[in-house]
Every structure is written in C-alpha cells, then in structure tokens.
Design a protein around this motif. Structure first.
Motif, PDB file in Angstrom:
ATOM      1  N   VAL A 147       5.059   6.939   1.250  1.00  0.00           N
ATOM      2  CA  VAL A 147       5.353   5.956   2.296  1.00  0.00           C
ATOM      3  C   VAL A 147       4.715   4.640   1.876  1.00  0.00           C
ATOM      4  O   VAL A 147       3.543   4.587   1.512  1.00  0.00           O
ATOM      5  CB  VAL A 147       4.807   6.412   3.656  1.00  0.00           C
ATOM      6  CG1 VAL A 147       5.000   5.320   4.701  1.00  0.00           C
ATOM      7  CG2 VAL A 147       5.490   7.701   4.100  1.00  0.00           C
ATOM      8  N   GLU A 148       5.500   3.587   1.906  1.00  0.00           N
ATOM      9  CA  GLU A 148       5.011   2.276   1.468  1.00  0.00           C
ATOM     10  C   GLU A 148       4.808   1.365   2.671  1.00  0.00           C
ATOM     11  O   GLU A 148       5.636   1.305   3.580  1.00  0.00           O
ATOM     12  CB  GLU A 148       6.010   1.643   0.496  1.00  0.00           C
ATOM     13  CG  GLU A 148       5.558   0.281  -0.024  1.00  0.00           C
ATOM     14  CD  GLU A 148       6.602  -0.359  -0.908  1.00  0.00           C
ATOM     15  OE1 GLU A 148       6.633  -1.604  -0.986  1.00  0.00           O
ATOM     16  OE2 GLU A 148       7.410   0.388  -1.512  1.00  0.00           O
ATOM     17  N   LEU A 149       3.687   0.634   2.666  1.00  0.00           N
ATOM     18  CA  LEU A 149       3.361  -0.312   3.725  1.00  0.00           C
ATOM     19  C   LEU A 149       3.253  -1.706   3.115  1.00  0.00           C
ATOM     20  O   LEU A 149       2.522  -1.903   2.132  1.00  0.00           O
ATOM     21  CB  LEU A 149       2.043   0.039   4.434  1.00  0.00           C
ATOM     22  CG  LEU A 149       2.011   1.340   5.251  1.00  0.00           C
ATOM     23  CD1 LEU A 149       1.628   2.528   4.365  1.00  0.00           C
ATOM     24  CD2 LEU A 149       1.015   1.210   6.398  1.00  0.00           C
ATOM     25  N   ALA A 150       3.973  -2.658   3.674  1.00  0.00           N
ATOM     26  CA  ALA A 150       3.916  -4.053   3.232  1.00  0.00           C
ATOM     27  C   ALA A 150       3.122  -4.840   4.265  1.00  0.00           C
ATOM     28  O   ALA A 150       3.466  -4.845   5.457  1.00  0.00           O
ATOM     29  CB  ALA A 150       5.317  -4.634   3.072  1.00  0.00           C
ATOM     30  N   VAL A 207       0.855  -1.184   0.000  1.00  0.00           N
ATOM     31  CA  VAL A 207       0.000   0.000   0.000  1.00  0.00           C
ATOM     32  C   VAL A 207       0.888   1.230   0.000  1.00  0.00           C
ATOM     33  O   VAL A 207       1.871   1.298   0.766  1.00  0.00           O
ATOM     34  CB  VAL A 207      -0.948   0.003   1.221  1.00  0.00           C
ATOM     35  CG1 VAL A 207      -1.815   1.257   1.218  1.00  0.00           C
ATOM     36  CG2 VAL A 207      -1.809  -1.250   1.229  1.00  0.00           C
ATOM     37  N   GLY A 208       0.571   2.183  -0.848  1.00  0.00           N
ATOM     38  CA  GLY A 208       1.313   3.434  -0.915  1.00  0.00           C
ATOM     39  C   GLY A 208       0.492   4.577  -0.347  1.00  0.00           C
ATOM     40  O   GLY A 208      -0.652   4.799  -0.750  1.00  0.00           O
ATOM     41  N   LEU A 209       1.070   5.307   0.594  1.00  0.00           N
ATOM     42  CA  LEU A 209       0.425   6.467   1.205  1.00  0.00           C
ATOM     43  C   LEU A 209       1.090   7.718   0.645  1.00  0.00           C
ATOM     44  O   LEU A 209       2.270   7.964   0.882  1.00  0.00           O
ATOM     45  CB  LEU A 209       0.558   6.412   2.728  1.00  0.00           C
ATOM     46  CG  LEU A 209      -0.136   7.508   3.529  1.00  0.00           C
ATOM     47  CD1 LEU A 209      -1.642   7.441   3.329  1.00  0.00           C
ATOM     48  CD2 LEU A 209       0.207   7.396   5.011  1.00  0.00           C
ATOM     49  N   SER A 210       0.346   8.472  -0.121  1.00  0.00           N
ATOM     50  CA  SER A 210       0.908   9.651  -0.793  1.00  0.00           C
ATOM     51  C   SER A 210      -0.063  10.812  -0.670  1.00  0.00           C
ATOM     52  O   SER A 210      -1.229  10.648  -0.294  1.00  0.00           O
ATOM     53  CB  SER A 210       1.188   9.348  -2.271  1.00  0.00           C
ATOM     54  OG  SER A 210      -0.003   8.940  -2.925  1.00  0.00           O
TER      55      SER A 210
END
Length: 703
Positions: free
Chosen positions: A277-280, A139-142
């Motif tokens: 910010v990337e979430l795995a 998931v990318g938080l931008s």
C-alpha cells in the motif's frame, strides 16, 4: 558626501542600525521556507470529466464538445485542446502570462455550470498545474499481512496520524484491497416472489443511513429526533426485511447470500516486487518542505515500533533529501567563495585590519539580504542561494574601492578623520554608479514573462538586494570602522538655550539662583533612619560596582582576551601564509613588470591588437551554434522512473503481470537501492489528479 560625513559623526547610530539589520536577517533566515526551486505556476487549467463505460466517440460528442463550446469564450484564453479517452474527457486551457488564474478559474467554473451533461456522468473537475502539488514523500506499507489489513492500517492508522502533523495538507492512499460487503442475489428466488432486482438495489441504497427526524418540543425542553439505521454487523444486513405483505415477510438472506469481500482493484502497488500500500504525503502551500519531511519521517519511525514485526512502513521517495543536498552544496560553495575572496584580499592588501574591515561586509550584506528576501516573498532555493553565491565576490568591490581611497589619502599625510572623509567622499559617486549599473543588469529580469522569469526572479532579487546593501555598508559602515579612534575636525560647538549660558569651567558667568537651605530632620528620626541609610548606601555601593563589572570590567576583559587570542592566531596564520605570500608576490611582481611592455606593444601596434581581438571574437561567435539551449540544466536526484503503456483495452492484471516480469530483472541488481511500481495509475507532475487507465504502469527506481 553628506552620507559619509553624517555616518562618521554618528558611529553609535550606524552600529545600532547594523546590529538591528543583522538581527532582522537572522530572524528572517529562520522563517524562510526551504524549497528546491522557486514557485512556478503555469497559466493553464484542465477540465476532467469521467463518464464510466462510455466509448471515446460518445465522450467527445456528449461531454467534450459541449464543454469546449462553453469555455472557448473565457477572457484571456490562448489555446484550447482536448483528449477523449474511454470513460474520461480532458480539456486543457492555456491562458496568457500575467493572467489572474484565480479569476480565470472562476470564469471557467461559471461556464461549466451552464452545460447540461448526461446524468450518469460525474461532475467536471477543474485542475490547475502547480509543481507544489507533487508529493514530498511516498511511503510504502508492506509485510506478510493480507492486502485488506495493510489497506486498513494505512487508512486508519498512518493516514490519520500523519495528517495531524503540522505542515501536512493531505495523505492519499493507493493500492491494497478495500473491504466491502458483497450481496449475491438469487434471481430465481426473486422471480418466484415477483420482486424485481431493481427493488433490491434501491432498497439497499436507501438503507444503512442515519436521518434527521425533526424536533419535539415540551414545555421546558426541546428534543431532536434522529433515526439511526446503520448496519453494525453482517447479521443486521441478513435480517433486513426486504418485503412485507400481510403475513409474508421476506428478509434479504432469503433471496441473497451476504459475504465479506473487497472492491475490484483499480491500482496495483508493489514495493520490491511485493504487493503493498502506497501513501503519498502532500505539504501545505507555505510549509517548509525539509521540516515537514523530517517530522513525517520521525513519526513513521515511531509508528514502526508499534507495528508487528511482519509489517513495516518504508520511505520510497523523499523530495527533501535532494533539496537538503543541493542547498548544502550551494551554501558550502558560497562560504568557500567568501573565504577565498578574503584570502585574496589579504594577499593584495597585506594588512589584517583592512582585510577584516572589508570582510565584515560579506556577512552583513548576506544576513540583511535574508530580511529583504522575506519581504519580497523569496524562498531559500537553488536560485536564490545561487544569487548569493554569485554576489559574494561583488559584495567586497565597493568596500575595496572605498578603503583603498582612504589609505591613499592617509599615506598622503592627512589625519585619520580627514583621510577617511575625503577618501570615501571622493569615490562615493563612482561606487554608486558601478553598483547601479550591475543592478540595472539583474533587476529587469523580474519583469520577464514566462517560466524563465519565475525561475530567475529570485536570483535577480537576491543579487540586487545584496549589492544595494553592500553599497550602503561601504558608504556608512566602512568609514565608521576606518575612523575609529579619531576625532572630527573643527571645534565642538555647544548650543546654548534662549538667553541662558551654561556653566563652562571657571569662566562661566550668568545669574545664579541662591540655593535653598536644607531642612534638617529631628534627632530621633535621624537616629532611627541611620541604619537604613547605611543599608541603602551598602546596596548602592554593590549595585554600582556590579554595574561597572558587568558593563566595563567583564566586557573589557573578554575583549582583551579575544584580542590576545586573535593576535596569537594572526601570528600563526602569518607563519602559514608567509610562503604563499612570497610565491604570490613573486608572481605579481612578474606580472607587474611584464604588463608595461605588453601595454606598450599593444598601443604601438593597434592594427595587430584589433585583428587579434576580432579573431578571438569571431571564434567565440562561431562556437555559439554548438552550444545547447535549455531553460534549466539537467540534474539527477539519484532516482528515475519509466512508464509502460500497453495497447488500449489491456486488462489490469495483464498489465501487472508484464510489469512484474520487468521487476524480476531489477531484483538482482546490486546498484539499485529500492524500486516500487504502480499499475493502473500514472502520476501527472503538477496535477491534483493522476492519470488512471488499466493499460499503463510506472516503475520508480532509486540507485
């Protein structure tokens, strides 16, 4: 055969066992985990040790060589290799197949604990290859917020919320900027005061801590003493007393300037060319990938509604999408294959009842196989579904042979019961032998070692279970359905008790016990009880008729309606199939007429027949070298990635700039759906840790 005869004499038992098997299969189907491939474990361990700011030569001498000497004596070890890079030592241990990796990991940890490493080196970390360690979602938080705010939202909101979902093991964050407090010390002021800079460092390290202070006991109570010394704001840090002597007190703000900042970036993450910010998201070991992914995506949509308009979380990578599409395709192919098998049966048999009886074997065998899959620990994946699809055509073979033998005896003039019993018993040995020969081909695959055995084990177990179930159904359920409405041959014997003869019509004999005279109730009691007797008689009458309606009339009406509906559909289907049936009969008639002449020609000229057979076999063997050899055929998920590695020592920012130049060429391509990049870190498939170096980067593209 005794099994056939006992099944025919106990149709209710066979029916109840079949219904129970269907129920168990349906329940097992809902509980089976859904994955892309079977669980694959490779017998290898990796020892990773970080030693900051150390050169490769020092890493090899101080860390790699001592660890290699210690772990080289672990039982079952086949191969040991190591890589020493700036700041990191990696030692890979490969063990023999069938090695218990849990015990091997314990032995390796025991050997590691005996090694004396430099004090500044981190504690060695033991990693184990496992494809299930790969994240199921990224998931990318931008947005337009600064990277510090995005990192805060990712850690404090998204991470905590998603980790609370069932089936989610952990959420790892990379990218953005982590906030920290910077203390810039003025060395001149420290020198003037005679305070070494090491004192400031040790002082700050010992501050901002809460510590236990012991216990205080009173007569009636006991108190725990706790020392609180955490900083709550910037002023607390500034007002901290660094040094105090006599009337002189030195605060931290007197010798240093305190300001908010952020940590030095080790990883740069971008989504569509913008910093993000990337979430795995990682799932638990036994969780269903598709269900967990659905829950996570639903929660992300809900969280997006609470974010501001300039902040959004987008799914960059979804492993469940490819799993669902692959499984759905295999499932649809299996269903179409089953329907085509039934259609071909109808073309040959030309009888709706016989076709329906044989067709029942397919769903019964498949549903019962799901129960066997759960007992053997097999998940729903491409290989197990492929095994079901492979076995669909073979599931009806036994039923066809049994039913054909039954029909042959019926056309010979036997009764339904005799024809079913003699026909099924006649071919029982043949169908059992043919099924066991097929099982003997697939079942040994489960004993194959290596990755090939782990991949094809699920398929072998699935095919074996479905064939065994279809064999049992052909020898029990098919005779029961074929003998519906008939009676067993021979008189029905009723065993009498010890010396007692049951009454059997008018000819019954034996001693009769005189009936006891009934006692009559007094008159006033009968008058009072009369209304209650009438009430109970009315309730009994209603319950009896209600039971008859629910147990007899309603099911009979439903079955009659269904029979009429199926009869109408059957006639309509006959009208549709009649042209196809006519074409098929003509083609089959041509084949039937041509086959005797072809067979006669082959038998009269055996030399020519054997020569042609050898030529075809030679041509087939000659094409073998041209065929490729691979474990699993290549497949695409509509996504791909490529890695970038610059010369060692390249700064992180220069690597990020180089990757950004490549991103500019992707922005104008209309065929690209989404792309995201990671600089400074490259994920290792099947590893709990990622490879982190400043000179590497990875670009992921979804078309």
């Amino acid at each position: 055969m005794a099994l056939v005869e006992r099944s025919m004499k106990r149709p209710v038992t066979v029916t109840m066992i079949t219904v129970a098997a269907l129920l168990f299969g349906a329940v097992s189907l809902s509980r089976l985990p859904l994955n892309l491939l079977p669980d694959i474990t490779y017998p290898s361990l990796t020892i990773q040790t970080e030693y900051a700011d150390a050169a490769p030569a020092e890493i090899e001498k101080l860390i790699t060589e001592p660890l290699e000497e210690a772990v080289s004596v672990v039982p079952g070890l086949k191969l040991l290799r190591s890589v020493s890079r700036p700041g990191v030592s990696e030692i890979t241990l490969e063990f023999a197949w069938k090695t218990n990796m849990d015990f091997a990991a314990l032995d390796v940890r025991e050997k590691i604990d005996l090694v004396n490493l430099p004090g500044d080196a981190d504690k060695p970390v033991l990693l184990r290859y496992d494809p299930s360690l790969d994240p199921i979602l990224r998931v990318g938080l931008s947005g337009d917020k600064d990277l510090v705010t995005l990192r805060y939202l990712g850690e404090r909101v998204l991470k905590k919320d998603l980790e609370s979902l069932e089936g989610v093991a952990s959420v790892r964050i990379r990218g953005g900027l982590e906030e920290e407090i910077h203390v810039a010390v003025d060395e001149k002021k420290l020198a003037a005061l005679g305070i070494p800079i090491r004192t400031v460092s040790d002082f700050l390290m010992n501050q901002n801590l809460n510590a236990a202070g012991g216990r205080l006991r009173d007569r009636d109570a006991e108190f725990l003493v706790r020392t609180t010394n955490e900083f709550e704001n910037m002023d607390d840090i500034r007002q901290t007393v660094l040094f105090e002597e006599a009337n002189r007190r030195v605060k931290l703000e007197d010798v240093a300037s305190i300001s908010r900042g952020y940590k030095e970036r080790e990883v740069v993450s971008r989504v569509r060319g913008k910093d993000a910010v990337e979430l795995a998201i990682y799932k638990e070991g036994n969780a269903n990938t598709v269900q967990v992914a659905r829950a996570v995506k639903a929660r992300i949509e809900w969280l997006n509604k609470g974010f501001e308009d300039d902040v959004r979380a987008d799914v960059l990578f979804d492993q469940s999408t490819f799993i669902e599409k692959s499984i759905q395709e295999v499932r649809s192919n299996a269903i179409v294959g089953g329907l085509l098998a039934v259609f071909v049966l109808f073309l040959f048999l030309k009888d709706r009842r016989s076709t329906a009886v044989i067709s029942l074997v397919i769903p019964i065998s498949i549903l019962t196989t799901f129960f066997a899959m759960q007992q053997f620990g097999v998940s729903l994946n491409i290989m197990s579904f492929g095994g079901l699809a492979l076995g669909v055509g073979m599931l009806v073979d036994n039923a066809i042979v049994v039913l054909e033998a039954i029909n042959r005896h019926r056309t010979g003039g036997k009764s339904v019961w005799d024809a079913t019993l003699d026909g099924a018993s006649e071919v029982s040995r043949a169908v059992t032998a043919s099924t066991l020969t097929t099982v003997a081909v697939f079942l040994p695959i489960i004993f194959v070692e290596g990755i090939a055995g782990q991949i094809f084990r699920d398929q072998a177990l699935t095919v074996t279970a479905s064939l065994v179930v279809s064999l049992i159904a052909a020898l029990t359920l098919i005779p029961v359905l074929a003998s519906v409405g008939s009676r067993a041959r021979g008189p029905l014997h009723i065993d009498a008790g010890d010396g007692d003869t049951p009454e059997s019509g008018d000819g019954a004999t034996g001693p009769k016990t005189p009936a006891k005279p009934k006692r009559r109730l007094p008159g006033f009691v009968r008058v009072i009880a009369k209304p209650f007797q009438l009430l109970f008689a009315g309730i009994r009458f209603l319950l009896v008729w209600l039971g008859r309606f629910l147990a007899v009339l309603l099911p009979g009406t439903i079955f009659r309606i269904l029979a009429i509906v199926f009869k109408i559909l059957g006639r309509a289907l006959d009208v549709v199939i009649r042209p196809v049936q006519a074409v098929f009969d003509r083609a089959w008639g041509f084949v039937a007429r041509a086959y005797p002449s072809i067979l006669e020609s082959a038998l009269t000229r055996p030399g020519r027949t054997l020569t042609l057979t050898l030529i075809v076999a030679a041509l087939a063997i000659a094409t073998v070298p041209r065929l490729g050899v691979e474990l699993v055929p290549p497949f695409t998920q509509g996504e791909f990635a490529f890695d970038l590695e610059l010369p060692p020592g390249t700064p992180l920012q220069k690597t990020a700039d180089r990757v950004h130049e490549l991103e500019k060429g992707l922005a104008n391509d209309s065929e690209i759906g989404i792309y995201f990049t990671s600089v400074g870190e490259s994920p290792d498939l099947g590893s709990a840790r990622n490879q982190r170096r400043e000179n590497i980067g990875q670009i992921n593209i979804a078309v």
